[in-house]
Design an enzyme around this catalytic site. Structure first.
Site, PDB file in Angstrom:
ATOM      1  N   CYS A 128      44.823 -26.151 -32.509  1.00  0.00           N
ATOM      2  CA  CYS A 128      44.453 -24.794 -32.081  1.00  0.00           C
ATOM      3  C   CYS A 128      45.565 -23.844 -32.521  1.00  0.00           C
ATOM      4  CB  CYS A 128      44.271 -24.706 -30.571  1.00  0.00           C
ATOM      5  SG  CYS A 128      44.097 -22.979 -30.033  1.00  0.00           S
ATOM      6  N   CYS A 131      47.056 -21.724 -29.573  1.00  0.00           N
ATOM      7  CA  CYS A 131      48.088 -22.415 -28.772  1.00  0.00           C
ATOM      8  C   CYS A 131      49.194 -22.948 -29.674  1.00  0.00           C
ATOM      9  CB  CYS A 131      47.519 -23.623 -28.036  1.00  0.00           C
ATOM     10  SG  CYS A 131      46.188 -23.310 -26.910  1.00  0.00           S
ATOM     11  N   CYS A 149      38.958 -24.889 -28.036  1.00  0.00           N
ATOM     12  CA  CYS A 149      40.137 -24.861 -27.168  1.00  0.00           C
ATOM     13  C   CYS A 149      39.736 -24.187 -25.860  1.00  0.00           C
ATOM     14  CB  CYS A 149      41.240 -24.077 -27.857  1.00  0.00           C
ATOM     15  SG  CYS A 149      42.516 -23.549 -26.705  1.00  0.00           S
ATOM     16  N   HIS A 152      41.545 -20.647 -25.531  1.00  0.00           N
ATOM     17  CA  HIS A 152      41.202 -19.557 -26.454  1.00  0.00           C
ATOM     18  C   HIS A 152      39.712 -19.452 -26.770  1.00  0.00           C
ATOM     19  CE1 HIS A 152      45.564 -19.943 -27.075  1.00  0.00           C
ATOM     20  NE2 HIS A 152      45.486 -18.634 -27.249  1.00  0.00           N
ATOM     21  N   LYS A 305      42.447 -15.420 -17.581  1.00  0.00           N
ATOM     22  CA  LYS A 305      43.801 -15.085 -18.014  1.00  0.00           C
ATOM     23  C   LYS A 305      43.771 -13.815 -18.872  1.00  0.00           C
ATOM     24  CE  LYS A 305      47.570 -16.980 -20.805  1.00  0.00           C
ATOM     25  NZ  LYS A 305      47.702 -17.392 -22.190  1.00  0.00           N
TER      26      LYS A 305
HETATM   27  N1  MSP Z   1      55.726 -18.687 -28.184  1.00  0.00           N
HETATM   28  C1  MSP Z   1      55.252 -19.457 -27.095  1.00  0.00           C
HETATM   29  C2  MSP Z   1      56.392 -19.820 -26.157  1.00  0.00           C
HETATM   30  C3  MSP Z   1      57.528 -20.554 -26.789  1.00  0.00           C
HETATM   31  S1  MSP Z   1      58.808 -20.861 -25.674  1.00  0.00           S
HETATM   32  C4  MSP Z   1      59.775 -21.940 -26.456  1.00  0.00           C
HETATM   33  C5  MSP Z   1      54.189 -18.690 -26.326  1.00  0.00           C
HETATM   34  N2  MSP Z   1      54.185 -17.386 -26.491  1.00  0.00           N
HETATM   35  S2  MSP Z   1      53.133 -16.380 -25.833  1.00  0.00           S
HETATM   36  O1  MSP Z   1      53.545 -15.091 -26.287  1.00  0.00           O
HETATM   37  O2  MSP Z   1      51.804 -16.771 -26.145  1.00  0.00           O
HETATM   38  O3  MSP Z   1      53.257 -16.508 -24.293  1.00  0.00           O
HETATM   39  C6  MSP Z   1      54.485 -16.396 -23.681  1.00  0.00           C
HETATM   40  C7  MSP Z   1      54.379 -16.438 -22.192  1.00  0.00           C
HETATM   41  O4  MSP Z   1      53.563 -15.381 -21.721  1.00  0.00           O
HETATM   42  C8  MSP Z   1      53.792 -17.736 -21.628  1.00  0.00           C
HETATM   43  O5  MSP Z   1      54.644 -18.197 -20.595  1.00  0.00           O
HETATM   44  C9  MSP Z   1      52.486 -17.313 -21.056  1.00  0.00           C
HETATM   45  O6  MSP Z   1      52.154 -18.040 -19.919  1.00  0.00           O
HETATM   46  C10 MSP Z   1      52.780 -15.869 -20.688  1.00  0.00           C
HETATM   47  N3  MSP Z   1      51.546 -15.154 -20.530  1.00  0.00           N
HETATM   48  C11 MSP Z   1      50.660 -14.765 -21.488  1.00  0.00           C
HETATM   49  N4  MSP Z   1      49.564 -14.236 -20.863  1.00  0.00           N
HETATM   50  C12 MSP Z   1      49.722 -14.293 -19.512  1.00  0.00           C
HETATM   51  C13 MSP Z   1      49.028 -13.823 -18.414  1.00  0.00           C
HETATM   52  N5  MSP Z   1      47.853 -13.251 -18.516  1.00  0.00           N
HETATM   53  N6  MSP Z   1      49.615 -13.938 -17.192  1.00  0.00           N
HETATM   54  C14 MSP Z   1      50.883 -14.434 -17.020  1.00  0.00           C
HETATM   55  N7  MSP Z   1      51.563 -14.886 -18.045  1.00  0.00           N
HETATM   56  C15 MSP Z   1      50.946 -14.983 -19.278  1.00  0.00           C
HETATM   57  O7  MSP Z   1      53.432 -19.296 -25.598  1.00  0.00           O
END
Ligand code: MSP
Length: 520
Positions: A128, A131, A149, A152, A305
């Site tokens: 995916c 992710c 997924c 997504h 989410k």
């Molecule tokens: N790049 C990876 C993380 C790598 S760490 C070594 C990633 N990035 S992300 O940008 O997709 O997400 C980062 C963080 O934002 C994650 O912890 C994710 O849970 C958080 N969130 C993204 N959407 C969210 C919500 N709607 N609510 C709360 N947190 C969420 O994953």
């Protein structure tokens, strides 16, 4: 000296601009690190951006620019400015495209290979890009005859490549033992149970390189491959503080001072990477494991989410332009229990803004300052005991400290705001405006106004981590900057020591802390 309190946020994908979900984690980290600084601890707060991989590469391509140009632009124009706007006091910002990160990742991988934890194999499975994850059979959702997924809701892509593999399976047992024996290393309990159940199943080795595209860190002994984006990204927590550097060098000293990390804050969707793959990588390298991984819940919109890809992403500026930065920071920490999912609603933030911030806190401050100006010539009266408030305050400080340190931001803020309500009740009961009409009640009036101003001193200290700007305004208005010193230097424990605000401190009416909201 005790070890530095080292806290990290996930590093964010720079395929797009940040939304509320990303800001949620970074604000939580900021509140927690500010709190620990106010406890007098040495603190290091790291955030940053995850810039390699197909997700970022494809977005850049779709926008007709090279990936590096795309990430440079987003980091400088969207991510860093948002953290500045939200008053995030991070000590460092790591980018995975920086030289300091890339060279340390390569060195780390070479070491793992030398120790026999990396081998060549064939990967054939589903991936995916949302992710950036190879999906295991249990993670796949069949929808309309398609393998998708669950996060997504998009079709998975078939990948068949010759890759380098990491012997993840060798670490399942020791990790399982760790979480069973040291439950505090993965919280909350729901997150830990999920990890324990995953580790109790069939843990397979992990493909850690890709050959079909080149936006990544080259594998040094096989330049036709780039490092798998998660393997690259997880290492940021250690590369940023000098992983693998000579112990006598600056990086080596920083590493000794900060590693292992005290807390990795993550969203629950990326828990497995942090509680399984990351500690396994560290174990393979013979390095100490992070003291805690804490998985928070999701901000939901319409029960799902919040995400840009589902067009439910809300920009933080949509909220701060209406409520201001501090109310925004306060709201998400106060309204949602950290570790559980929570729904955002405009009605709820408006209601809390008006009742908790404008009425309970803001009005208490403006009323108190106005009365000291009017009845006491703008000078704080003589220090006076008031056990019903000082006892309540001592309790509030104790509970707030315990809760904040346990990452229960809601519990911490409830303790503080309950004290604020208690002070409001006290002012209503004592009715200083009535006492002021009777000269024989002068001593009583002074005691009540001292007690109220002193309570505000404590509230400014206790709310500083959550609302840095507003509490500064209050501190100025109380005249505390001149009579006590900078707010940021005030220790949490000192908030509970009654009598901190000196008599004679000169108060000044400042701007309204939480102005009435304009109707849309
Ligand atoms: N790049 C990876 C993380 C790598 S760490 C070594 C990633 N990035 S992300 O940008 O997709 O997400 C980062 C963080 O934002 C994650 O912890 C994710 O849970 C958080 N969130 C993204 N959407 C969210 C919500 N709607 N609510 C709360 N947190 C969420 O994953």
């Amino acid at each position: 000296m005790s070890k530095t309190f080292y806290l990290t946020t996930p590093i964010y994908y720079v395929n797009d601009a940040p939304h509320l979900g990303h800001a949620y984690t970074t604000i939580a980290g900021d509140v927690l690190t500010r709190w620990h600084r106010q406890r007098g601890e040495s603190v290091w707060y790291l955030t940053g951006t995850d810039e390699h991989g197909q997700k970022v590469m494809r977005t850049a391509e779709a926008n007709g620019v090279a990936p590096q140009e795309w990430t440079d632009r987003l980091v400088e124009d969207a991510w860093k400015p948002l953290w500045k706007h939200l008053n995030i006091a991070n000590d460092d910002f790591i980018r995975t495209t920086s030289e300091r990160h890339m060279s340390r990742v390569q060195r780390f991988l070479e070491k793992l290979k030398e120790s026999g934890y990396i081998y060549e194999g064939e990967y054939d499975g589903l991936y995916c890009v949302g992710c950036e994850e190879f999906k295991l059979p249990g993670d796949i959702l069949e929808k309309d005859g398609e393998k998708t997924c669950p996060t997504h809701s998009r079709a998975l892509e078939e990948v068949a490549e010759t890759n380098w593999f990491f012997k993840l399976s060798a670490f399942a047992k020791p990790l399982l033992e760790r979480y069973q024996q040291h439950p505090e290393t993965c919280e909350p309990a729901s997150a830990r149970n999920e990890v324990i159940s995953f580790l109790s199943g069939d843990v397979v080795d992990l493909s850690i390189s890709r050959s079909s595209f080149n936006w990544g860190i080259p594998v040094s002994w096989d330049p036709g491959q780039v490092v798998y984006v998660w393997f690259d990204a997880l290492l940021n927590y250690a590369t940023a503080v000098g992983l693998g550097d000579d112990p006598a060098s600056e990086g080596g000293k920083k590493f000794a001072d900060t590693w292992p990390a005290s807390v990795h804050l993550v969203g629950k969707d990326i828990l497995r990477f942090h509680a399984v793959i990351w500690p396994a990588m560290l174990m393979a390298a013979g390095l100490p494991l992070p003291e805690k991984v804490f998985a928070h819940g999701w901000l939901l919109v319409g029960g799902e989410k919040m995400s840009k890809s589902k067009l439910t992403g809300i920009a933080p500026s949509d909220i701060t332009s209406h409520f201001g930065v501090d109310a925004y920071r306060y709201y998400f920490m106060r309204a949602i229990s950290f570790g559980s999912d929570g729904s955002f609603s405009w009605e709820d933030i408006s209601a809390r803004y008006t009742s908790e911030l404008a009425n309970d806190f803001g009005n208490l401050a403006s009323r108190t300052i106005a009365m000291i100006e009017k009845y006491c010539d703008a000078k704080v009266p003589a220090v006076a005991d008031e056990p019903i408030l000082s006892d309540a305050l001592a309790d509030a400080v104790r509970v707030a400290d315990e809760k904040m340190c346990a990452l229960d931001f809601q519990g911490g803020l409830v303790a503080i705001m309950d004290f604020c309500k208690r002070v409001n009740g006290y002012v209503t009961e004592q009715a200083p405006w009535v006492l002021a009409k009777d000269d024989s009640k002068r001593a009583e009036l002074d005691r009540v106004l001292y007690a109220t101003a002193e309570s505000l001193r404590a509230l400014a200290i206790l709310l500083h981590a959550t609302m840095p700007e507003t509490t500064e305004k209050l501190w100025e208005s109380l005249g505390a900057h001149q009579s006590i010193g900078a707010l940021g230097d005030q220790r949490i424990a000192s908030a509970g020591m009654w009598g901190g605000l000196p008599a004679g401190t000169h108060v000044v009416k400042g701007e309204v802390l939480f102005p009435r909201l304009l109707e849309e």
